[in-house]
Write a protein that holds these residues in place. Structure first.
Motif, short mmCIF file in Angstrom:
data_model
loop_
_atom_site.label_atom_id
_atom_site.label_comp_id
_atom_site.label_asym_id
_atom_site.label_seq_id
_atom_site.Cartn_x
_atom_site.Cartn_y
_atom_site.Cartn_z
N PHE A 1 11.44 -1.67 -6.15
CA PHE A 1 12.38 -2.77 -7.02
C PHE A 1 13.45 -2.06 -7.95
O PHE A 1 12.99 -0.87 -8.01
CB PHE A 1 11.29 -3.51 -7.99
CG PHE A 1 10.30 -4.28 -7.23
CD1 PHE A 1 10.46 -5.53 -7.02
CD2 PHE A 1 9.11 -3.77 -6.73
CE1 PHE A 1 9.55 -6.34 -6.30
CE2 PHE A 1 8.23 -4.59 -6.15
CZ PHE A 1 8.57 -5.93 -5.95
N ARG B 1 0.58 -1.87 0.98
CA ARG B 1 2.11 -1.81 1.04
C ARG B 1 2.94 -1.52 0.05
O ARG B 1 2.59 -1.92 -1.08
CB ARG B 1 2.53 -3.33 1.46
CG ARG B 1 3.75 -3.81 1.99
CD ARG B 1 3.82 -5.20 1.99
NE ARG B 1 4.17 -5.85 0.80
CZ ARG B 1 4.35 -6.94 0.35
NH1 ARG B 1 4.33 -7.70 1.77
NH2 ARG B 1 4.40 -7.59 -0.50
N HIS B 2 3.94 -0.80 0.41
CA HIS B 2 4.62 -0.35 -0.70
C HIS B 2 6.18 -1.08 -0.81
O HIS B 2 6.76 -1.32 0.15
CB HIS B 2 5.07 1.35 -0.54
CG HIS B 2 4.04 2.17 -0.74
ND1 HIS B 2 3.51 2.51 -2.07
CD2 HIS B 2 3.19 2.61 0.03
CE1 HIS B 2 2.55 3.18 -2.01
NE2 HIS B 2 2.16 3.26 -0.57
N ASP B 3 6.56 -1.38 -1.99
CA ASP B 3 7.81 -2.39 -2.12
C ASP B 3 8.72 -1.60 -3.33
O ASP B 3 8.03 -0.67 -4.09
CB ASP B 3 7.65 -3.63 -2.68
CG ASP B 3 6.91 -4.63 -1.58
OD1 ASP B 3 7.11 -4.44 -0.46
OD2 ASP B 3 5.99 -5.39 -1.88
N PRO C 1 1.61 -9.41 -4.92
CA PRO C 1 2.89 -8.88 -5.15
C PRO C 1 2.54 -8.15 -6.54
O PRO C 1 1.60 -8.28 -7.33
CB PRO C 1 3.74 -9.87 -5.32
CG PRO C 1 3.03 -11.11 -5.79
CD PRO C 1 1.58 -10.85 -5.03
#
Length: 261
Positions: free
Chosen positions: A175, A171-173, A147
């Protein structure tokens, strides 16, 4: 799986820790050390927080999987230097699976200011332990998810995995930083979304609940059960989430319409 089988597994883990030279304490036996160490990490991803670990382990256990917490407080020079969430899940095929919080393996995370040489040394021992554990239980490799942790560039853990011929998927998150004022937070919203947010605030009464409120929490549980059509997880998992709110480790956003529903 019997208690004696699990205890034998723990004995094997202790032996492997010695073999790879990884100095550590079990999180379950050093809860205070874990919480104190989280305060010394520059940026703590939520999956490393004690309430999330407790909830995730219970979530899987409450749904019929024997999921055990084997997270480690990492030690260097006789002091806690990092955290490593680990779990062991006994699956339907009769095999163990090593992961973190019942899912993919998270990397070890270190306290701010720890020398890079020490980070590389402890990380190498962590990697050796993971490989040894997988070999010991017949697990053909493992998945790891790293992460965002506030750092710059690729981590030592990532480098170790690549040296082990890992395959990478990106993977794109998304926030949002909630530490600023509401004006500052809104300034980062897209213009097209601002009117929708304003409309929503007129449609619903919005509460951000940061203290224990058993009555509202029970209402939320009832809503969840109604929407799902069944009870989807254990009562203890709900209690752990409510405890996290009560301890200041989480908050609860509640929306009600004009009828207070």
């Amino acid at each position: 799986m019997s208690l004696s089988q699990f205890n034998k597994w723990l004995e094997d883990l202790e032996r492997l820790l010695v073999e790879v030279g990884l100095h550590s304490k079990k999180r379950k036996e050093a809860l205070s050390d874990w919480r104190q160490t989280t305060k010394k990490i520059a940026y703590l991803p939520v999956d490393y927080s004690a309430p999330v670990i407790d909830y995730q382990i219970e979530y899987f256990s409450g749904n019929g999987l024997a999921c055990k917490d084997i997270s480690l407080v990492l030690m260097h020079d006789n002091s806690p230097c990092g955290l490593w969430p680990l779990s062991a899940t006994f699956e339907a095929d009769g095999r163990w699976r090593i992961g973190s919080n019942g899912a993919a393996v998270l990397p070890p995370l270190f306290v701010a200011g720890l020398a890079r040489k020490s980070v590389k040394s402890v990380t190498a021992s962590c990697f050796k332990l993971l490989v040894s554990l997988c070999a010991h239980i017949g697990q053909p490799g493992f998945d790891s998810a790293e992460p965002f942790s506030g750092g710059e560039g690729l981590s030592v853990w990532h480098d170790q995995l690549m040296q082990g011929n890992a395959k990478v998927k990106l993977r794109h998150d998304l926030f949002i930083d909630l530490s600023g004022s509401l004006v500052e937070i809104k300034s980062g919203f897209r213009k097209s979304y601002k009117s929708l947010i304003t409309s929503g605030s007129k449609l619903w009464k919005i509460q951000v609940i940061t203290v224990a409120d058993p009555q509202q929490w029970d209402e939320f549980r009832a809503l969840h059960r109604t929407i799902s059509g069944r009870v989807t997880r254990s009562e203890k998992s709900w209690l752990l989430q409510h405890d996290a709110i009560a301890s200041g480790d989480a908050f609860f956003v509640c929306l009600r319409d004009d009828a207070e529903n």
